[in-house]
Motif scaffolding. Sequence first.
Motif, PDB file in Angstrom:
ATOM      1  N   LYS A 116       0.818  -1.223   0.000  1.00 11.88           N
ATOM      2  CA  LYS A 116       0.000   0.000   0.000  1.00 11.88           C
ATOM      3  C   LYS A 116       0.852   1.274   0.000  1.00 11.88           C
ATOM      4  CE  LYS A 116      -4.489  -0.903   1.974  1.00 11.88           C
ATOM      5  NZ  LYS A 116      -5.298  -0.837   3.172  1.00 11.88           N
ATOM      6  N   GLY A 117       1.800   1.331   0.909  1.00  9.48           N
ATOM      7  CA  GLY A 117       2.630   2.534   1.027  1.00  9.48           C
ATOM      8  C   GLY A 117       3.892   2.456   0.209  1.00  9.48           C
ATOM      9  N   GLY A 118       4.119   1.325  -0.431  1.00 12.78           N
ATOM     10  CA  GLY A 118       5.302   1.164  -1.259  1.00 12.78           C
ATOM     11  C   GLY A 118       6.595   1.211  -0.469  1.00 12.78           C
ATOM     12  N   PHE A 119       7.630   1.653  -1.135  1.00 17.55           N
ATOM     13  CA  PHE A 119       8.972   1.659  -0.552  1.00 17.55           C
ATOM     14  C   PHE A 119       9.066   2.522   0.700  1.00 17.55           C
ATOM     15  CE2 PHE A 119       8.923   5.055  -3.713  1.00 17.55           C
ATOM     16  CZ  PHE A 119       9.461   6.124  -3.006  1.00 17.55           C
ATOM     17  N   LYS A 120       8.202   3.514   0.837  1.00 13.31           N
ATOM     18  CA  LYS A 120       8.261   4.388   2.014  1.00 13.31           C
ATOM     19  C   LYS A 120       7.956   3.639   3.301  1.00 13.31           C
ATOM     20  CE  LYS A 120       7.325   8.764  -0.253  1.00 13.31           C
ATOM     21  NZ  LYS A 120       6.470   9.952  -0.271  1.00 13.31           N
ATOM     22  N   GLU A 121       7.316   2.483   3.196  1.00 11.04           N
ATOM     23  CA  GLU A 121       7.027   1.671   4.381  1.00 11.04           C
ATOM     24  C   GLU A 121       8.222   0.823   4.803  1.00 11.04           C
ATOM     25  OE1 GLU A 121       3.464  -0.623   3.947  1.00 11.04           O
ATOM     26  OE2 GLU A 121       2.197   1.148   3.927  1.00 11.04           O
ATOM     27  N   LEU A 122       9.188   0.666   3.923  1.00  8.10           N
ATOM     28  CA  LEU A 122      10.369  -0.150   4.250  1.00  8.10           C
ATOM     29  C   LEU A 122      11.236   0.580   5.273  1.00  8.10           C
ATOM     30  CD1 LEU A 122      11.488  -1.338   0.691  1.00  8.10           C
ATOM     31  CD2 LEU A 122      10.371  -2.728   2.464  1.00  8.10           C
ATOM     32  N   LYS A 123      11.491  -0.078   6.402  1.00  2.00           N
ATOM     33  CA  LYS A 123      12.338   0.526   7.448  1.00  2.00           C
ATOM     34  C   LYS A 123      13.728   0.833   6.909  1.00  2.00           C
ATOM     35  CE  LYS A 123       9.736   0.133  11.295  1.00  2.00           C
ATOM     36  NZ  LYS A 123       8.672   1.105  11.192  1.00  2.00           N
ATOM     37  N   VAL A 124      14.241  -0.041   6.045  1.00  2.00           N
ATOM     38  CA  VAL A 124      15.580   0.168   5.495  1.00  2.00           C
ATOM     39  C   VAL A 124      15.614   1.413   4.607  1.00  2.00           C
ATOM     40  CG1 VAL A 124      15.309  -1.382   3.497  1.00  2.00           C
ATOM     41  CG2 VAL A 124      17.585  -0.983   4.457  1.00  2.00           C
ATOM     42  N   TRP A 125      14.547   1.683   3.892  1.00  2.00           N
ATOM     43  CA  TRP A 125      14.481   2.905   3.087  1.00  2.00           C
ATOM     44  C   TRP A 125      14.433   4.120   4.009  1.00  2.00           C
ATOM     45  CZ3 TRP A 125      10.905   6.871   2.790  1.00  2.00           C
ATOM     46  CH2 TRP A 125      11.164   7.829   1.789  1.00  2.00           C
ATOM     47  N   GLN A 126      13.606   4.043   5.062  1.00  2.00           N
ATOM     48  CA  GLN A 126      13.480   5.158   6.004  1.00  2.00           C
ATOM     49  C   GLN A 126      14.825   5.485   6.639  1.00  2.00           C
ATOM     50  OE1 GLN A 126      10.377   3.905   8.727  1.00  2.00           O
ATOM     51  NE2 GLN A 126       8.853   3.783   7.088  1.00  2.00           N
ATOM     52  N   LYS A 127      15.525   4.433   7.105  1.00  2.00           N
ATOM     53  CA  LYS A 127      16.821   4.644   7.753  1.00  2.00           C
ATOM     54  C   LYS A 127      17.863   5.180   6.772  1.00  2.00           C
ATOM     55  CE  LYS A 127      18.481   2.266  11.197  1.00  2.00           C
ATOM     56  NZ  LYS A 127      18.323   3.244  12.272  1.00  2.00           N
ATOM     57  N   MET A 135      20.050  -4.727   7.378  1.00  2.00           N
ATOM     58  CA  MET A 135      18.668  -4.678   6.907  1.00  2.00           C
ATOM     59  C   MET A 135      18.590  -4.963   5.403  1.00  2.00           C
ATOM     60  SD  MET A 135      17.474  -1.326   9.069  1.00  2.00           S
ATOM     61  CE  MET A 135      15.701  -1.415   8.844  1.00  2.00           C
ATOM     62  N   LEU A 136      19.531  -4.410   4.652  1.00  2.00           N
ATOM     63  CA  LEU A 136      19.567  -4.664   3.212  1.00  2.00           C
ATOM     64  C   LEU A 136      19.822  -6.135   2.926  1.00  2.00           C
ATOM     65  CD1 LEU A 136      21.454  -1.744   1.450  1.00  2.00           C
ATOM     66  CD2 LEU A 136      19.304  -2.769   0.737  1.00  2.00           C
ATOM     67  N   GLY A 137      20.743  -6.733   3.679  1.00  2.00           N
ATOM     68  CA  GLY A 137      21.025  -8.157   3.512  1.00  2.00           C
ATOM     69  C   GLY A 137      19.786  -9.004   3.761  1.00  2.00           C
ATOM     70  N   ALA A 138      19.032  -8.657   4.791  1.00  2.00           N
ATOM     71  CA  ALA A 138      17.797  -9.387   5.108  1.00  2.00           C
ATOM     72  C   ALA A 138      16.751  -9.184   4.009  1.00  2.00           C
ATOM     73  CB  ALA A 138      17.246  -8.936   6.456  1.00  2.00           C
ATOM     74  N   LEU A 139      16.662  -7.973   3.477  1.00  2.00           N
ATOM     75  CA  LEU A 139      15.710  -7.687   2.404  1.00  2.00           C
ATOM     76  C   LEU A 139      16.067  -8.480   1.145  1.00  2.00           C
ATOM     77  CD1 LEU A 139      13.306  -6.061   1.305  1.00  2.00           C
ATOM     78  CD2 LEU A 139      14.921  -4.222   0.761  1.00  2.00           C
ATOM     79  N   ILE A 140      17.334  -8.513   0.811  1.00  2.00           N
ATOM     80  CA  ILE A 140      17.784  -9.264  -0.365  1.00  2.00           C
ATOM     81  C   ILE A 140      17.472 -10.747  -0.190  1.00  2.00           C
ATOM     82  CG2 ILE A 140      19.852 -10.048  -1.624  1.00  2.00           C
ATOM     83  CD1 ILE A 140      20.971  -7.148  -1.081  1.00  2.00           C
ATOM     84  N   LYS A 141      17.761 -11.267   0.986  1.00  2.00           N
ATOM     85  CA  LYS A 141      17.491 -12.686   1.252  1.00  2.00           C
ATOM     86  C   LYS A 141      15.998 -12.986   1.141  1.00  2.00           C
ATOM     87  CE  LYS A 141      18.363 -16.312   4.634  1.00  2.00           C
ATOM     88  NZ  LYS A 141      18.937 -16.648   5.930  1.00  2.00           N
ATOM     89  N   ALA A 142      15.171 -12.117   1.710  1.00  2.00           N
ATOM     90  CA  ALA A 142      13.716 -12.317   1.665  1.00  2.00           C
ATOM     91  C   ALA A 142      13.207 -12.263   0.222  1.00  2.00           C
ATOM     92  CB  ALA A 142      13.013 -11.257   2.514  1.00  2.00           C
ATOM     93  N   ARG A 143      13.718 -11.319  -0.557  1.00  2.00           N
ATOM     94  CA  ARG A 143      13.276 -11.206  -1.948  1.00  2.00           C
ATOM     95  C   ARG A 143      13.744 -12.403  -2.775  1.00  2.00           C
ATOM     96  NH1 ARG A 143      11.055  -6.015  -3.379  1.00  2.00           N
ATOM     97  NH2 ARG A 143      10.017  -5.484  -1.438  1.00  2.00           N
ATOM     98  N   LYS A 144      14.962 -12.881  -2.501  1.00  2.00           N
ATOM     99  CA  LYS A 144      15.456 -14.066  -3.221  1.00  2.00           C
ATOM    100  C   LYS A 144      14.564 -15.260  -2.912  1.00  2.00           C
ATOM    101  CE  LYS A 144      20.378 -13.191  -3.837  1.00  2.00           C
ATOM    102  NZ  LYS A 144      21.731 -13.495  -3.369  1.00  2.00           N
TER     103      LYS A 144
END
Length: 129
Positions: free
Chosen positions: A3-14, A109-118
């Motif tokens: 719904k909120g797109g990338f702005k909801e990602l904590k890693v983007w916010q940080k 956080m980026l590493g976790a995001l990459i792993k989750a997306r993979k």
Amino acid sequence: MGKGGFKELKVWQKSKELAVTIYRVTGENSLAKDFGLKDQMRRAAVSISSNIAEGDERNAGRDSIRFFNIAKGSLAELVTQIEIAHEVGYLSAPDMNSLEEECQQIGKMLGALIKARKNSHEAAITPNL
């Protein structure tokens, strides 16, 4: 995209907050006068959140992951530039440590995001047998 797109990602916010901090830090003291290093630090910092946003907007798993990996590369560039800024006397040790700690958190956080997306991409292309 949610719904909120990338702005909801904590890693983007940080990472966006880190970019704002880098802009402030590079506008102060001797670092403000070193146009080359200041520009490189600002570009690397902006690139992190920008590539996270672009990656999240992509629907294809591999394409998203590619942008997240670019963000990780920009993060590594920024860490290098922070260390250089410290070693030439532009950043105090506490400022350097604080910035590097932020970078380390974002990296995890980026590493976790990459792993989750993979994992979600592999699950989407693997047929249920």
